[in-house]
Design an enzyme around this catalytic site. Structure first.
Site, PDB file in Angstrom:
ATOM      1  N   SER A  74      -4.611   0.059  -8.501  1.00 57.62           N
ATOM      2  CA  SER A  74      -4.558  -0.469  -7.683  1.00 57.62           C
ATOM      3  C   SER A  74      -5.720   1.354  -7.329  1.00 57.62           C
ATOM      4  O   SER A  74      -7.149   0.852  -6.697  1.00 57.62           O
ATOM      5  CB  SER A  74      -4.824  -0.251  -6.900  1.00 57.62           C
ATOM      6  OG  SER A  74      -4.579  -1.951  -6.680  1.00 57.62           O
ATOM      7  N   LYS A  97     -10.305   3.691   2.497  1.00 61.81           N
ATOM      8  CA  LYS A  97      -9.483   1.979   2.356  1.00 61.81           C
ATOM      9  C   LYS A  97      -8.884   2.041   3.278  1.00 61.81           C
ATOM     10  O   LYS A  97      -8.034   2.216   3.673  1.00 61.81           O
ATOM     11  CB  LYS A  97      -8.552   2.464   1.250  1.00 61.81           C
ATOM     12  CG  LYS A  97      -8.645   1.090   0.397  1.00 61.81           C
ATOM     13  CD  LYS A  97      -7.540   1.222  -0.720  1.00 61.81           C
ATOM     14  CE  LYS A  97      -6.801  -0.184  -1.644  1.00 61.81           C
ATOM     15  NZ  LYS A  97      -5.732   0.095  -2.749  1.00 61.81           N
ATOM     16  N   SER A 107      -7.150  -2.556  -6.763  1.00 59.85           N
ATOM     17  CA  SER A 107      -7.675  -3.328  -5.365  1.00 59.85           C
ATOM     18  C   SER A 107      -7.889  -2.738  -4.619  1.00 59.85           C
ATOM     19  O   SER A 107      -8.715  -2.911  -3.259  1.00 59.85           O
ATOM     20  CB  SER A 107      -6.183  -3.928  -4.362  1.00 59.85           C
ATOM     21  OG  SER A 107      -5.582  -2.036  -3.999  1.00 59.85           O
TER      22      SER A 107
END
Lengths: 492, 112
Positions: free
Chosen positions: A180, A81, A156
């Site tokens: 997330s 990420k 997210s």
């Protein structure tokens, strides 16, 4: 020539690479080829490190051939990420603020993966600074769900979950502040593990809510998630909130069912506001666990709903403070100079230009609740309710070992469907409380449901007390064995 | 901002309130963003108000979830120089650099 069917689960791939039955370099090539074909639509990656990954694969193959020992994740292609600092490429947090930022250091979790011979394949897109539940708040464009590109992948950790689901990596790292990791894993049919607060070092994770943030794996199976957790977990002297707790090595015991497992089913989790398919999945999971020998216990968690209010005070408050560092002076975006402008105006313009709408909203909420005259009414009170939520979990875990419920109230929703920020925030109702209390939680696939001509993944969540990851993963493996995985998303 | 501790959101959020918070947050909002922000903040704050329905009498605030036992007490590093980031690496990443300095607009004006 390798085919899509050759994209093994991480644990199979690592075993094959380590024993010389498969080439790590060929594994990288297979993943790169899928990225090339599928990521134009999905937009999981902001950057892909093709040359570096192929070279790393070649080096692992050489070591295997010459009989050298290789690490526990040898050859695994990991997507990271883009809010985790990496030496390779940029670390942008999917924000214009950090569009050109190259980190001078690497996150501990990434260092540990590389030390275990995993291969960083690229950086994945996210909702800017990890703020969002849909993958629509990324400065580089909307990320799409591989099961149905008209729908969101969740957020997210949007690109990480979509990349795992579409077979654009073997495993991915995400971060979870309010759900997330778990919610996008649920929307994409992956396993998403949020470790207990303190289990994984936050060094190199760009801070959002420092008392909530945790790094964890998004994987195709419980076993893969467990392997990655064992590598990234553990104390780190660079993060004073990383726990001094031994890391449990599950090994073969992951496959052993938990004797006499007590599964708590909170009444509040089967709300009528949930999509009926979600509630049906939770009931199926309860029946499956019961058939596997577990006992289902009814429990009450009356503070479930007030978790959203608590979270949307604490997280924005911490975010407004953490993001104060982005002032356009030492790093990040600086607005073009204007004659006669003072420093405060330069900060405000740089931040106004660099941050997207959702980040601005959270900073505004956080600044408001921390401002003079409101601090006690909002922030202090939210911290008091936080303790009550943690105590409520403690009481529930006296009666059960794990809690079962939904990960999200609905399956993946269409892109553009949630226009109003508050309704987006309410989607986090089943995930925020684990972050608030610091316990661990995992989202596990629970079949699919047909919506608008597409099969969409369903999911359930298990939660366990802080540092009970071993128990959580073994219970998850029990559930996975009876419910099955949903496989890769159909390639389009 | 209007309103006191007892009833923080009894009065609706004004445009002026939003601009004041933006000033505190060092955020420049476009004029057309202000009304949207006011509506969004009002909706979120009204939801957050549910916290007032929870009896918190005598409850100690919980700043972070890690139990002291897991934390291993306060951790202090020994006072010895360790590895630090290279100065050149930091300067190279600054938006505007002048030699060995990061350049900023004038902080003190002639009147200061």
């Amino acid at each position: 020539m390798a085919t899509d069917a050759d994209l093994l689960e991480l644990h199979e791939h690592v075993a094959a690479v380590s024993s010389g039955r498969r080439s790590a370099e060929e594994g990288v090539r297979l993943v790169l080829d899928r990225i090339e074909r599928l990521d134009r639509t999905l937009r999981c990656y902001h950057e892909v490190f093709a040359a570096e990954a192929l070279a790393a694969g070649r080096e692992i193959d050489r070591r295997v051939r010459s009989g050298e020992k290789v690490g526990p994740l040898a050859g695994a292609c990991v997507a990271v990420k883009d809010n985790l600092a990496t030496r390779l490429g940029r670390t942008t947090c999917s924000s214009r603020m950090l569009e050109h930022w190259r980190s001078p250091y690497e996150a501990t979790c990434v260092e540990r993966l590389v030390a275990a011979d995993a291969i960083v394949i690229g950086k994945t897109n996210l909702d800017e600074f990890a703020m969002g539940s849909s993958g629509e708040h990324c400065a580089w464009g909307v990320i799409r769900n591989p099961w149905d590109p008209r729908r969101v992948p969740g957020g997210s950790s949007a690109g990480s979950a979509a990349a795992v689901a579409a077979g654009l990596c073997h495993v991915a790292l995400g971060s979870d502040t309010g759900g997330s990791i778990r919610q996008p894993a649920a929307f994409c049919g992956c396993v998403g593990l949020k470790p207990s607060y303190g289990r994984v070092s936050r060094w190199g994770l760009v801070a959002f809510g420092s008392s909530l943030d945790q790094v964890g794996p998004i994987a195709r199976s419980v076993r893969d998630a467990s392997l990655v957790l064992e590598v990234i977990a553990g104390e780190d002297r660079r993060d004073a909130t990383s726990a001094r707790m031994p890391v449990e090595r599950l090994g073969g015991s992951l496959e052993e069912p938990v004797e006499g497992l007590r599964v708590g089913l909170p009444r509040e989790y089967l709300s009528e506001a949930n999509d009926p398919a979600v509630n049906a999945a939770v009931r199926r999971a309860a029946e499956a666990l019961e058939a596997a020998g577990a006992t289902i216990v009814a429990v009450d968690l009356p503070l479930t709903e007030v978790g959203i209010s608590t979270y949307y005070v604490i997280a924005p408050a911490e975010a407004s403070s953490n993001l104060a560092r982005f002032d356009g002076i030492r790093y990040g975006h600086r607005a073009a100079p204007v004659a006669g402008e003072d420093l405060a105006e330069l900060y405000a313009r740089s931040r106004g230009e660099g941050f997207g709408d959702e980040v601005k909203r959270r900073i505004m909420i956080g600044t408001y609740v921390l401002s003079s005259g409101y601090y006690d009414a909002y922030y202090r009170r939210a911290l008091q309710v936080r303790r009550l939520i943690a105590e409520e979990f403690d009481r529930a875990f006296e009666r059960c070992d794990v809690l079962l419920g939904p990960t999200a109230p609905t399956p993946a929703f269409p892109i553009g469907a949630q226009q109003d920020p508050l309704s987006m925030y309410l989607c986090d109702v089943y995930t925020v409380n684990a972050d608030i209390a610091g316990i661990c939680g995992i989202s596990i696939p629970a079949g699919t449901t047909a919506v608008d001509g597409a099969a969409l993944p369903l999911a359930v969540q298990l939660q366990a007390p802080a540092f009970a990851e071993g128990l959580l993963l073994r219970a998850s493996r029990m559930l996975e064995q009876v419910m099955g995985t949903v496989g890769l998303a159909p390639a389009r | 901002m209007s309103g006191g501790t007892d009833s923080p959101s009894a009065e609706p959020l004004s445009r002026g309130d939003v601009l004041k918070v933006a000033r505190l947050a060092r955020l420049r909002l476009h004029p057309e963003q202000v009304d949207r922000m006011r509506n969004d903040l009002a909706a979120v704050l009204s939801h957050i108000d549910r916290l007032r329905g929870v009896d918190c009498t005598g409850v100690e605030p919980m700043n972070q979830p890690l139990a002291a036992s897991a934390r291993g007490g306060n951790r202090l590093d020994s006072d010895e120089p360790g590895e630090t980031l290279d100065v050149e690496a930091i300067l190279a990443r600054a938006p505007v650099r002048e030699g060995t300095f990061i350049a900023v607009p004038k902080v003190l004006t002639d009147g200061d």
